[in-house]
Write a protein that holds these residues in place. Structure first.
Motif, PDB file in Angstrom:
ATOM      1  N   SER A 118       0.828  -1.205   0.000  1.00  0.00           N
ATOM      2  CA  SER A 118       0.000   0.000   0.000  1.00  0.00           C
ATOM      3  C   SER A 118       0.862   1.254   0.000  1.00  0.00           C
ATOM      4  O   SER A 118       0.465   2.290  -0.558  1.00  0.00           O
ATOM      5  N   ALA A 119       2.054   1.177   0.607  1.00  0.00           N
ATOM      6  CA  ALA A 119       2.960   2.326   0.600  1.00  0.00           C
ATOM      7  C   ALA A 119       3.391   2.666  -0.812  1.00  0.00           C
ATOM      8  O   ALA A 119       3.413   3.837  -1.219  1.00  0.00           O
ATOM      9  N   GLN A 120       3.742   1.658  -1.598  1.00  0.00           N
ATOM     10  CA  GLN A 120       4.139   1.877  -2.988  1.00  0.00           C
ATOM     11  C   GLN A 120       2.947   2.355  -3.815  1.00  0.00           C
ATOM     12  O   GLN A 120       3.083   3.237  -4.672  1.00  0.00           O
ATOM     13  N   PHE A 121       1.776   1.780  -3.565  1.00  0.00           N
ATOM     14  CA  PHE A 121       0.561   2.185  -4.281  1.00  0.00           C
ATOM     15  C   PHE A 121       0.245   3.654  -4.017  1.00  0.00           C
ATOM     16  O   PHE A 121      -0.014   4.428  -4.946  1.00  0.00           O
ATOM     17  N   LEU A 122       0.275   4.063  -2.737  1.00  0.00           N
ATOM     18  CA  LEU A 122      -0.063   5.435  -2.379  1.00  0.00           C
ATOM     19  C   LEU A 122       0.960   6.420  -2.930  1.00  0.00           C
ATOM     20  O   LEU A 122       0.603   7.507  -3.406  1.00  0.00           O
ATOM     21  N   SER A 123       2.250   6.047  -2.877  1.00  0.00           N
ATOM     22  CA  SER A 123       3.285   6.925  -3.411  1.00  0.00           C
ATOM     23  C   SER A 123       3.089   7.157  -4.908  1.00  0.00           C
ATOM     24  O   SER A 123       3.149   8.291  -5.390  1.00  0.00           O
ATOM     25  N   ALA A 124       2.839   6.073  -5.648  1.00  0.00           N
ATOM     26  CA  ALA A 124       2.633   6.204  -7.096  1.00  0.00           C
ATOM     27  C   ALA A 124       1.338   6.943  -7.407  1.00  0.00           C
ATOM     28  O   ALA A 124       1.272   7.723  -8.366  1.00  0.00           O
ATOM     29  N   LEU A 125       0.292   6.707  -6.616  1.00  0.00           N
ATOM     30  CA  LEU A 125      -0.979   7.400  -6.809  1.00  0.00           C
ATOM     31  C   LEU A 125      -0.793   8.903  -6.640  1.00  0.00           C
ATOM     32  O   LEU A 125      -1.278   9.707  -7.450  1.00  0.00           O
ATOM     33  N   ASN A 126      -0.083   9.301  -5.584  1.00  0.00           N
ATOM     34  CA  ASN A 126       0.175  10.727  -5.344  1.00  0.00           C
ATOM     35  C   ASN A 126       0.994  11.352  -6.465  1.00  0.00           C
ATOM     36  O   ASN A 126       0.833  12.530  -6.781  1.00  0.00           O
ATOM     37  N   MET A 127       1.875  10.562  -7.079  1.00  0.00           N
ATOM     38  CA  MET A 127       2.681  11.079  -8.178  1.00  0.00           C
ATOM     39  C   MET A 127       1.850  11.203  -9.454  1.00  0.00           C
ATOM     40  O   MET A 127       2.057  12.113 -10.257  1.00  0.00           O
ATOM     41  N   GLY A 128       0.882  10.292  -9.630  1.00  0.00           N
ATOM     42  CA  GLY A 128       0.119  10.259 -10.865  1.00  0.00           C
ATOM     43  C   GLY A 128      -1.020  11.263 -10.946  1.00  0.00           C
ATOM     44  O   GLY A 128      -1.452  11.631 -12.040  1.00  0.00           O
ATOM     45  N   ILE A 129      -1.536  11.736  -9.813  1.00  0.00           N
ATOM     46  CA  ILE A 129      -2.746  12.561  -9.853  1.00  0.00           C
ATOM     47  C   ILE A 129      -2.499  13.982 -10.350  1.00  0.00           C
ATOM     48  O   ILE A 129      -3.411  14.611 -10.903  1.00  0.00           O
ATOM     49  N   SER A 130      -1.281  14.491 -10.169  1.00  0.00           N
ATOM     50  CA  SER A 130      -1.076  15.924 -10.356  1.00  0.00           C
ATOM     51  C   SER A 130      -1.081  16.437 -11.790  1.00  0.00           C
ATOM     52  O   SER A 130      -1.601  17.537 -12.038  1.00  0.00           O
ATOM     53  N   PRO A 131      -0.520  15.717 -12.797  1.00  0.00           N
ATOM     54  CA  PRO A 131      -0.415  16.338 -14.119  1.00  0.00           C
ATOM     55  C   PRO A 131      -1.737  16.833 -14.690  1.00  0.00           C
ATOM     56  O   PRO A 131      -1.818  17.946 -15.219  1.00  0.00           O
ATOM     57  N   LEU A 132      -2.807  16.029 -14.578  1.00  0.00           N
ATOM     58  CA  LEU A 132      -4.074  16.418 -15.187  1.00  0.00           C
ATOM     59  C   LEU A 132      -4.897  17.347 -14.304  1.00  0.00           C
ATOM     60  O   LEU A 132      -5.965  17.814 -14.714  1.00  0.00           O
ATOM     61  N   LEU A 133      -4.418  17.624 -13.093  1.00  0.00           N
ATOM     62  CA  LEU A 133      -5.081  18.607 -12.229  1.00  0.00           C
ATOM     63  C   LEU A 133      -4.610  20.032 -12.507  1.00  0.00           C
ATOM     64  O   LEU A 133      -5.232  20.996 -12.050  1.00  0.00           O
ATOM     65  N   LEU A 134      -3.502  20.168 -13.243  1.00  0.00           N
ATOM     66  CA  LEU A 134      -2.856  21.472 -13.379  1.00  0.00           C
ATOM     67  C   LEU A 134      -3.748  22.562 -13.961  1.00  0.00           C
ATOM     68  O   LEU A 134      -3.753  23.693 -13.453  1.00  0.00           O
ATOM     69  N   PRO A 135      -4.520  22.303 -15.018  1.00  0.00           N
ATOM     70  CA  PRO A 135      -5.361  23.386 -15.535  1.00  0.00           C
ATOM     71  C   PRO A 135      -6.340  23.929 -14.493  1.00  0.00           C
ATOM     72  O   PRO A 135      -6.518  25.147 -14.369  1.00  0.00           O
ATOM     73  N   ARG A 136      -6.977  23.044 -13.725  1.00  0.00           N
ATOM     74  CA  ARG A 136      -7.921  23.497 -12.715  1.00  0.00           C
ATOM     75  C   ARG A 136      -7.207  24.219 -11.566  1.00  0.00           C
ATOM     76  O   ARG A 136      -7.697  25.226 -11.053  1.00  0.00           O
ATOM     77  N   LEU A 137      -6.045  23.704 -11.158  1.00  0.00           N
ATOM     78  CA  LEU A 137      -5.275  24.370 -10.107  1.00  0.00           C
ATOM     79  C   LEU A 137      -4.835  25.758 -10.555  1.00  0.00           C
ATOM     80  O   LEU A 137      -4.886  26.721  -9.778  1.00  0.00           O
ATOM     81  N   SER A 138      -4.407  25.867 -11.801  1.00  0.00           N
ATOM     82  CA  SER A 138      -3.981  27.165 -12.328  1.00  0.00           C
ATOM     83  C   SER A 138      -5.127  28.162 -12.316  1.00  0.00           C
ATOM     84  O   SER A 138      -4.949  29.336 -11.979  1.00  0.00           O
ATOM     85  N   ALA A 139      -6.326  27.698 -12.676  1.00  0.00           N
ATOM     86  CA  ALA A 139      -7.482  28.592 -12.734  1.00  0.00           C
ATOM     87  C   ALA A 139      -7.904  29.058 -11.344  1.00  0.00           C
ATOM     88  O   ALA A 139      -8.280  30.221 -11.153  1.00  0.00           O
ATOM     89  N   GLU A 140      -7.837  28.163 -10.350  1.00  0.00           N
ATOM     90  CA  GLU A 140      -8.348  28.498  -9.022  1.00  0.00           C
ATOM     91  C   GLU A 140      -7.309  29.169  -8.128  1.00  0.00           C
ATOM     92  O   GLU A 140      -7.660  29.999  -7.280  1.00  0.00           O
ATOM     93  N   LEU A 141      -6.047  28.800  -8.270  1.00  0.00           N
ATOM     94  CA  LEU A 141      -5.019  29.322  -7.372  1.00  0.00           C
ATOM     95  C   LEU A 141      -4.036  30.256  -8.063  1.00  0.00           C
ATOM     96  O   LEU A 141      -3.108  30.760  -7.432  1.00  0.00           O
ATOM     97  N   GLY A 142      -4.210  30.476  -9.361  1.00  0.00           N
ATOM     98  CA  GLY A 142      -3.375  31.432 -10.077  1.00  0.00           C
ATOM     99  C   GLY A 142      -1.955  30.971 -10.318  1.00  0.00           C
ATOM    100  O   GLY A 142      -1.021  31.774 -10.251  1.00  0.00           O
ATOM    101  N   PHE A 143      -1.777  29.689 -10.609  1.00  0.00           N
ATOM    102  CA  PHE A 143      -0.441  29.169 -10.879  1.00  0.00           C
ATOM    103  C   PHE A 143       0.071  29.645 -12.234  1.00  0.00           C
ATOM    104  O   PHE A 143      -0.671  29.669 -13.216  1.00  0.00           O
ATOM    105  N   GLY A 144       1.358  29.988 -12.287  1.00  0.00           N
ATOM    106  CA  GLY A 144       2.042  30.200 -13.555  1.00  0.00           C
ATOM    107  C   GLY A 144       2.786  28.938 -13.931  1.00  0.00           C
ATOM    108  O   GLY A 144       2.715  27.920 -13.236  1.00  0.00           O
ATOM    109  N   PRO A 145       3.555  28.973 -15.024  1.00  0.00           N
ATOM    110  CA  PRO A 145       4.304  27.786 -15.460  1.00  0.00           C
ATOM    111  C   PRO A 145       5.262  27.248 -14.401  1.00  0.00           C
ATOM    112  O   PRO A 145       5.398  26.038 -14.229  1.00  0.00           O
TER     113      PRO A 145
END
Length: 464
Positions: free
Chosen positions: A22-49
Motif C-alpha cells: 500500500s505504501a508503494q501504491f499510495l506513493s505512485a498514486l500521489n505522483m500520478g494525480i497531479s499532471p491532469l489537475l494542473l489546468p484546474r489548479l492554475s485557474a483556481e489558485l493562479g499558478f504560472g508555469p
C-alpha cells in the motif's frame, strides 16, 4: 536449476505485506494525480508555469532528497514505526492540500507528501525483507509491491483527470487524507514494532545527503526543462559538491547513514546502475508516448490518460511472471536481461512511423510495461539479496533514489534531444523528435539488461 517451490497463498493476504504494498501504491498514486489537475489548479489558485512545474516536481524532489534518510531511519527504528510515521505525514499533508488557500501552501503540502513517501517506501521494503527471507517468498512479495506501484500510477492519472471535471481537486486530496489515515491506523495495529537497533542517525549526514539529492533532483527534473543554464548549472555543481562531502563524512563516521561498504557487495552497484537505466528508459517511453498521443494523434489529456489506464495490466503480468520465474532460474539477472530486452524492443517499436494509431500504440506500450515490470522485480530482489537484513531499508532507499535520479536525468536529457531533432512545433516535426527520443530510451533499456552481465567481484548475491 532451482527446484520449483509449491504455490503459496497470496502475499497480499498477510497484513504487513499488504500495508507495505500500500505504501508503494499510495506513493505512485500521489505522483500520478497531479499532471491532469494542473489546468484546474492554475485557474483556481493562479499558478504560472513555474508553479505548475513545482506541483508536479516538488513531490518527486522531496522524495529523492529524503529517501536515503528514510532508509536509514527504517534500519535503526524499524520499518513499522517509520511506515506509520510516513503515513501520518501523508495524512496531514493531504489535509493541508485539500484546504490550501494559495498556490504556495499547496506546493508546500506536495513537498511534505514527498517527504512522507521517502519514509514509507524504504520502510515498506524493509518490512518485506524481514517478512520474506526466502527467495520464492521475497520474489512474490516484491512482485505484488511492483504491481501495486504501477496500478497506483495508472489509476492516479485517470483519477486526477476525472476529479478535475467532477468532484474537484480539494475533495480528491481529502479522500487521499482519509486513505492515509486508515493506513496509519492499520500499520499501528498490524505491524509489530521491533526494538530500536544500536545504531545512530547522523543529523549532519542527513542534512548533507538530503540537500545534495534535492539539488541534483532539481537539476535533472525542473532544471532539465530549462536547458541546464544559469542557476540550474549552479544547483548541479552545488548538489554534486554536497554529495561528495556526504560520502567523505560517511567514510569517517562511526554511524553512517550510508555505509560505503554496501557498494562493494557483489552485484549491488551494477544492479543500481541497471535500475537507473531501465527506469529512465521506461519513464521516458511513458512521457513521450503521452506527448505523441496528445500532440500528434490529437487526444485530450483525459482521453490519453484513460487510454493508458489498461497499462496496469501489463505491470501485473510482468511482476507476477517475475515472481513465478525467479525461484525457478539459476540467476536473477536472467530475468533482468529478458525483461529489459523485451522492454527495449517494444520501445523501439514505438519509434516506427507506421505505429501511428492509438489501437497500435497502447498495446505496444503494454509490452513495454510488461518487460520493465518483470526486470524491475528481479532488480529489486537482487538489490535486497546483496545486502544484510539490517541494511534492507538502506538498500531500498538507494534503489528508489536510483529510480528517481535515473528517470529525471533521462527524461530531461531526451527532452533536449527531442527538441533538437524536431526543429519545429508542427505535428510531423514533433513526431520526429519524439521518435528519436524513444530510440534513445530503447538503447538505455538494452544497456540496462546487458550491464548485469559485467564481471563481479565474487559470486552472485544470495537470497537472505
Amino acid at each position: 536449476m532451482r527446484t520449483p517451490e509449491p504455490p503459496a497463498r497470496s502475499d497480499l493476504r498477510e497484513p504487513k505485506v499488504l500495508l507495505a504494498c500500500s505504501a508503494q501504491f499510495l506513493s505512485a498514486l500521489n505522483m500520478g494525480i497531479s499532471p491532469l489537475l494542473l489546468p484546474r489548479l492554475s485557474a483556481e489558485l493562479g499558478f504560472g508555469p513555474v508553479g505548475q512545474s513545482w506541483v508536479v516536481s516538488g513531490y518527486a524532489l522531496a522524495f529523492a532528497g529524503f529517501v536515503l534518510l528514510g532508509g536509514r531511519l527504517a534500519d535503526v527504528f524499524g520499518g513499522g514505526r517509520v511506515l506509520a510515521t510516513g503515513y501520518a505525514l501523508a495524512t496531514m499533508s493531504a489535509l493541508v492540500a485539500a484546504a490550501a488557500p494559495t498556490g504556495g501552501v499547496l506546493i508546500g503540502a506536495r513537498i511534505t507528501q514527498g517527504v512522507g513517501a521517502a519514509l514509507t517506501v524504504p520502510a515498506a521494503l524493509a518490512i518485506i525483507a524481514a517478512a520474506r527471507q526466502d527467495l520464492a517468498g521475497r520474489s512474490r512479495a516484491l512482485a505484488s509491491y511492483a504491481g501495486s506501484g504501477a496500478v497506483g500510477f495508472g489509476l492516479g492519472l485517470a483519477v486526477g483527470g476525472l476529479a478535475a471535471d467532477t468532484i474537484g481537486w480539494r475533495w480528491l486530496f481529502a479522500a487521499l487524507a482519509a486513505i492515509s489515515a486508515l493506513l496509519t491506523g492499520l500499520t499501528v495495529g498490524w505491524v509489530q514494532r521491533r526494538a530500536r537497533s544500536a545504531g545512530r542517525v547522523s543529523v549532519w549526514g542527513g542534512v548533507l545527503s538530503s540537500a545534495g539529492l534535492l539539488l541534483l533532483a532539481y537539476t535533472v527534473t525542473i532544471g532539465a526543462k530549462q536547458g541546464f543554464y544559469g542557476a540550474t548549472v549552479l544547483c548541479g555543481v552545488a548538489g554534486t559538491g554536497l554529495i561528495v562531502a556526504f560520502v567523505r563524512t560517511q567514510v569517517r563516521s562511526q554511524s553512517p547513514i550510508m555505509p560505503i561498504g554496501i557498494w562493494s557487495r557483489p552485484g549491488f552497484a551494477l544492479t543500481i546502475v541497471s535500475t537507473m537505466l531501465l527506469y529512465g528508459g521506461w519513464v521516458s517511453a511513458y512521457y513521450f508516448v503521452a506527448l505523441l498521443l496528445q500532440g500528434v494523434l490529437g487526444l485530450s489529456a483525459a482521453a490519453a490518460a484513460l487510454a493508458m489506464l489498461p497499462l496496469a495490466l501489463g505491470a501485473a503480468i510482468g511482476s507476477r511472471t517475475a515472481g513465478w520465474l525467479l525461484p525457478r532460474v539459476d540467476q536473477p539477472r536472467t530475468v533482468v536481461f529478458v525483461g529489459s530486452l523485451t522492454c527495449a524492443l517494444a520501445v523501439a517499436g514505438l519509434a516506427i512511423p507506421a505505429v501511428d494509431q492509438v489501437a497500435i500504440v497502447v498495446p505496444v506500450l503494454l509490452v513495454v510495461v510488461t518487460g520493465q515490470s518483470a526486470a524491475f522485480v528481479a532488480q529489486n530482489v537482487t538489490a535486497l539479496s546483496a545486502t544484510d537484513l539490517d541494511e534492507a531499508g538502506l538498500s531500498g532507499a538507494l534503489f528508489n533514489a536510483g529510480c528517481q535520479v535515473g528517470s529525471g536525468m533521462t527524461v530531461g536529457s531526451l527532452a533536449v534531444l527531442s527538441d533538437a531533432v524536431s526543429g519545429g512545433s508542427r505535428p510531423v516535426e514533433a513526431a520526429a523528435g519524439y521518435r528519436a527520443a524513444l530510440l534513445a530510451a530503447a538503447l538505455l533499456a538494452l544497456v540496462a539488461g546487458m550491464i548485469v552481465y559485467l564481471p563481479r567481484r565474487s559470486g552472485l548475491p544470495k537470497a537472505a
